[in-house]
Each structure stands twice: as structure tokens, then as C-alpha cells.
Design an enzyme around this catalytic site. Sequence first.
Site, PDB file in Angstrom:
ATOM      1  CG  ASP A 153       6.130  18.319  21.853  1.00 49.60           C
ATOM      2  OD1 ASP A 153       7.065  17.497  21.862  1.00 49.60           O
ATOM      3  OD2 ASP A 153       6.320  19.564  21.826  1.00 49.60           O
ATOM      4  CB  SER A 154       7.628  13.028  19.806  1.00 50.39           C
ATOM      5  OG  SER A 154       7.408  12.329  21.011  1.00 50.39           O
ATOM      6  CG  ASP A 214       6.710  17.454  25.738  1.00 53.20           C
ATOM      7  OD1 ASP A 214       7.483  17.996  26.552  1.00 53.20           O
ATOM      8  OD2 ASP A 214       7.084  16.681  24.841  1.00 53.20           O
ATOM      9  CE  LYS A 259       9.998  16.635  27.465  1.00 47.44           C
ATOM     10  NZ  LYS A 259      10.141  17.546  26.298  1.00 47.44           N
ATOM     11  CD  GLU A 317      10.583  21.598  23.035  1.00 46.56           C
ATOM     12  OE1 GLU A 317      10.908  22.504  22.234  1.00 46.56           O
ATOM     13  OE2 GLU A 317      10.162  20.486  22.676  1.00 46.56           O
ATOM     14  CD  GLU A 323      15.532  16.309  21.360  1.00 48.85           C
ATOM     15  OE1 GLU A 323      14.649  16.731  22.136  1.00 48.85           O
ATOM     16  OE2 GLU A 323      15.279  15.865  20.217  1.00 48.85           O
TER      17      GLU A 323
HETATM   18  O1  KIV Z   1       8.421  14.910  22.652  1.00 52.00           O
HETATM   19  C1  KIV Z   1       9.319  14.099  22.920  1.00 52.00           C
HETATM   20  O2  KIV Z   1       9.253  12.903  22.606  1.00 52.00           O
HETATM   21  C2  KIV Z   1      10.476  14.591  23.653  1.00 52.00           C
HETATM   22  C3  KIV Z   1      11.627  13.645  23.842  1.00 52.00           C
HETATM   23  C4  KIV Z   1      12.355  13.472  22.574  1.00 52.00           C
HETATM   24  C5  KIV Z   1      12.520  14.077  24.938  1.00 52.00           C
HETATM   25  O3  KIV Z   1      10.507  15.705  24.069  1.00 52.00           O
END
Ligand code: KIV
Length: 271
Positions: A51-52, A90, A120, A122, A189
Site C-alpha cells: 500500500d506504499s 496489502d 498482507k 498490519e 518493520e
Molecule cells: O507497503 C509496503 O511497501 C510495505 C513494505 C514497506 C513492507 O508494507
Amino acid sequence: MGEASQVKRVTTHVLQEMKATGEPIAMLTAYDFSMARLVDAAGVDVILVGDSASNVMAGHETTLPITLDQMIYHASSVVRGVQRALVVVDLPFGTYQGNSKEALSSAIRIMKESGAHAVKMEGGAEVLEGVERILTAGIPVMGHLGLTPQSIYKFGTYVVRAKEQEEADRLRRDARLLEEAGCFAIVLEKIPAELAAEVARSVSIPVIGIGAGGGVDGQVLVVHDMLGINDEFHPRFLRRYAQLHDVIIDAVGRYVKDVRSRDFPDRNEQY
Ligand code: KIV
């Protein structure tokens, strides 16, 4: 049989074997078809549609604004470019927290509409019900502990997490809970290297670090950061493998100059 079908795909079982044999796992983000093809061809084991994308692709300050539809768009573009790597996506903010039924339907949409291989999420104990429900549906889940950017407004800053005993103990407990629930891997992280190494030794599933030192089972970076496309982000944990910011600015600048001077196109570049 085509060439593509002969490539041995990375699965969650392959990652488990890599942990068992001590072979480090290389993971990078990608958000589009072209970058995914390059990253996959270079031999990365896991591609994270993070989600980055909210920061890197859309220019938002945080990961919070990105939507499930936008994540599915990025993920399906990535899947089309990948032959070997495991593709993990994510679950974006607001699509799983506090509601395990919604968590499951978000994960199902990602799997059905993008063709990705895992999701994924969090958090630890607070998202466990959702994690378990998704796993029950046969969808592999990767956990994510430590600095969890979807909670940035709770943390207030992006500083190193779990430096104090209480938070470190909670992280140890959460890692165990995620392992027991059946997660196939955990991202840690921005936490102290010693704590990360201890967690990696204590769980049987792969632990992938970002800013968590070298004592874990693999590493992940944001591809735009490690390629130096984004030159404003300089955390200590980031190793830059290229300076594409400068390469691109130079190439585009020369193109602009050539267009303006009518040097481009020349006789050989026309029909
Ligand atoms: O969204 C992302 O890029 C991440 C990584 C930094 C692990 O969760």
C-alpha cells in the site's frame, strides 16, 4: 509447452523450505506490469504490491488513502508481469480492521480480481480474528509488525518501534499469535536488529525485515527507494543500488533539448 510454464514458481512452501535451509528470501515491492516484469526477471522471490503505492504511485503523504479497488488495479497489473515470484498484496487501511467479515470479503476480492497469491495485513492481536477468518478460507496471510504505517496517526512519527520492553514484549506475543494462527510469514518493520533476530529464531515461519537488521530470514525494500527514483528518502536502513533519479532527469532533459533544437527525430527515425 511454453517457456513460461517451465519456470518453477515460488510458493509459500518454497519460502518455508528457504527458512529451514537458511537461504535468505529477497522481496521487493512493485505496483505495475513493467516494473514487476523486471523485478521478477532479476530473481526476486516475493513481490509485494504494497500500500506504499499510495505514497510512491499516487503521491499521498501516508498509506491511508489508497482504496481496495486501487490495490486490485495495481495487483492485477503486477500479476500479469510475473512468472516466478510469489505475489503478496496489502489489504489497505479500512478494509479489515475491526470487522473480520469485511476482512474476508476484502481478501477474497483481491484474490479473485487480481490473481495474486496471498495478502498482507498490519497488526497482531487486534486483527487476529480477521487473519484467522481469511486463513480459514484458504487464503495465505503474511503478517506485518513493528512500524505499521497504517497506524501512523496513532504512533505520531516514523521512528524505530519496540525499543521499550513493553512494546517489544507485545511484538514477541503478536509474532507468536500470527504464527499459531497459520500466517506463512511476517514482515518486521523498523525495530531493533537484536529483537528482530530473536523473533526470527523463535518462530518457525519466515521473518522478512525492513530496517530490522540482518538476523532475519529475508529482506524487503520499496523498489523506487532502492533504485533511487525517489531521492528525498534517506533512512539508515535503505541501501541504494542505483540513482535512477539522476539518470531519468538527465535522459529526459536531453530529449527536451533535442526536441527543442529539432535534432530529434533525424532522417533514420522517420518513415
Ligand atoms: O507497503 C509496503 O511497501 C510495505 C513494505 C514497506 C513492507 O508494507
